[in-house]
Scaffold this motif. Structure first.
Motif, PDB file in Angstrom:
ATOM      1  N   VAL A 144       0.710  -1.178   0.026  1.00 45.45           N
ATOM      2  CA  VAL A 144       0.067  -0.085  -0.556  1.00 45.45           C
ATOM      3  C   VAL A 144       0.829   1.004  -0.005  1.00 45.45           C
ATOM      4  CG1 VAL A 144      -1.751   0.927   1.410  1.00 45.45           C
ATOM      5  CG2 VAL A 144      -1.770  -1.232   0.902  1.00 45.45           C
ATOM      6  N   THR A 145       2.005   1.132   0.811  1.00 46.10           N
ATOM      7  CA  THR A 145       2.565   2.537   0.796  1.00 46.10           C
ATOM      8  C   THR A 145       3.089   2.574  -0.763  1.00 46.10           C
ATOM      9  OG1 THR A 145       3.123   2.176   3.325  1.00 46.10           O
ATOM     10  CG2 THR A 145       4.811   3.510   2.383  1.00 46.10           C
ATOM     11  N   PHE A 146       4.594   1.248  -0.839  1.00 45.50           N
ATOM     12  CA  PHE A 146       4.612   1.755  -2.105  1.00 45.50           C
ATOM     13  C   PHE A 146       3.806   2.007  -3.158  1.00 45.50           C
ATOM     14  CE2 PHE A 146       6.219   0.029  -6.509  1.00 45.50           C
ATOM     15  CZ  PHE A 146       6.992   0.088  -6.569  1.00 45.50           C
ATOM     16  N   MET A 147       2.495   1.300  -3.469  1.00 44.94           N
ATOM     17  CA  MET A 147       1.874   2.426  -5.070  1.00 44.94           C
ATOM     18  C   MET A 147       1.224   3.205  -4.374  1.00 44.94           C
ATOM     19  SD  MET A 147       1.135  -0.849  -6.618  1.00 44.94           S
ATOM     20  CE  MET A 147      -0.524  -0.568  -7.312  1.00 44.94           C
ATOM     21  N   ARG A 148       1.394   4.097  -3.119  1.00 45.62           N
ATOM     22  CA  ARG A 148       0.811   4.902  -2.766  1.00 45.62           C
ATOM     23  C   ARG A 148       1.543   6.341  -4.096  1.00 45.62           C
ATOM     24  NH1 ARG A 148      -1.550   8.394   3.093  1.00 45.62           N
ATOM     25  NH2 ARG A 148      -1.184  10.749   1.732  1.00 45.62           N
ATOM     26  N   PHE A 149       3.315   6.114  -3.153  1.00 42.61           N
ATOM     27  CA  PHE A 149       3.778   7.165  -3.442  1.00 42.61           C
ATOM     28  C   PHE A 149       4.760   6.686  -4.979  1.00 42.61           C
ATOM     29  CE2 PHE A 149       2.959   7.513   0.884  1.00 42.61           C
ATOM     30  CZ  PHE A 149       3.177   9.183   0.804  1.00 42.61           C
TER      31      PHE A 149
END
Length: 312
Positions: free
Chosen positions: A37-42
């Motif tokens: 989730v963190t990677f996809m968001r940023f």
């Protein structure tokens, strides 16, 4: 419609995007790991900001020295890689309700760090408000349960959320002191870029472990919308709209809208996630928001700190 009214609408949208980020994240965590989730968001936010910077390349300086790149890397690693990995890990275990209230203390956490390194001093309002706000945090994470207090058996998710606010507080202090003198859009692009890069080693490490999951078979249209909401809405549009509000109305008036973010998150958590808060959470939220209000009242330094919160 007048320009001022449009700005107020944009500021409301900024508050909505930030308030809804915990809800979108909570939905995504049903199908993706916190790291994913963190990677996809940023990752997608970085791609969008790249094209925004490229479109404005003629009017902004985006070439940097090695020292400036290192400063932005440090800010990206602390403010994105560490902060949001802890945030989504905590959100996965705790609740969006608790996450919103922990986030509300970011300006206070920033102030404590600034005081510790002798960049600011406490006023009567900020100190009393901070103590009240963290009393509310204590109520939330302990549930006023004597067994939890005695055994220190806290919800690890709440602890991760607190670490996330600490990371963002450190990021805010770094931003004040070492951010290169380039347009804010370019700053954000590089911070997001380096923050995304900083997440990759963690993903590679967990790639073959049970802690890492992306259930693409069950990846729904709702999840796609949540990724778009987080990357485009919470990470790009909210930031751009908020900065436009500062330019037109000034930091003090624009920053008022930040105070609505935890309230929006709480309401969306109840409406969308059907979350029913416990009585200690309700009491804790009232204490936290009261403390934050007291600490920010008539404080110029706090208004500046709140403005930096826009990147959260």
């Amino acid at each position: 419609m007048s320009k001022t009214k449009i700005i107020y609408i944009k500021l409301c949208l900024s508050a909505f995007f930030w308030g809804g980020s915990a809800i979108a994240g909570k939905i995504l965590l049903k199908e993706m790991s916190p790291l994913s989730v963190t990677f996809m968001r940023f990752f997608w936010a970085t791609i969008i900001l790249f094209f925004v910077c490229k479109f404005n390349m003629k009017t902004m300086r985006i070439s940097l020295t090695l020292k400036e790149h290192l400063a932005l890397f440090l800010m990206g690693f602390v403010g994105i890689s560490l902060c949001y990995c802890f945030y989504f890990q905590g959100l996965n275990i705790s609740s969006a309700f608790n996450a919103s209230l922990m986030e509300a203390t970011i300006p206070l956490c920033t102030l404590f760090i600034s005081v510790a390194i002798k960049k600011e001093t406490f006023t009567k309002n900020t100190l009393s408000g901070a103590l009240i706000a963290y009393l509310g945090v204590f109520i939330i994470i302990t549930k006023l349960n004597l067994h939890i207090i005695y055994t220190l058996n806290f919800n690890i998710g709440d602890i991760f959320l607190l670490i996330s606010t600490l990371c963002f507080g450190i990021y805010n202090v770094l931003y004040r002191n070492i951010a290169p003198d380039i347009p804010s859009i370019a700053q954000t692009f590089y911070i997001f870029l380096y923050g995304t890069i900083g997440i990759i080693p963690w993903i590679l490490y967990y790639m073959y472990s049970a802690n890492y999951r992306i259930n693409t078979h069950n990846f729904s249209i709702i999840s796609v919308c949540c990724v778009i909401f987080l990357s485009l809405g919470s990470s790009v549009l909210a930031y751009l709209f908020f900065n436009q509000g500062i330019q037109v109305l000034g930091a003090s008036k624009a920053s008022i809208f930040i105070n609505y973010v935890p309230i929006i998150t709480i309401l969306l958590s109840i409406i969308i996630l059907s979350y029913i808060p416990a009585i200690t959470q309700i009491i804790g939220s009232i204490v936290v928001l009261t403390g934050v209000y007291i600490s920010q009242r008539n404080s110029i330094h706090q208004q500046e700190t709140i403005s930096e919160y826009s990147q959260k």
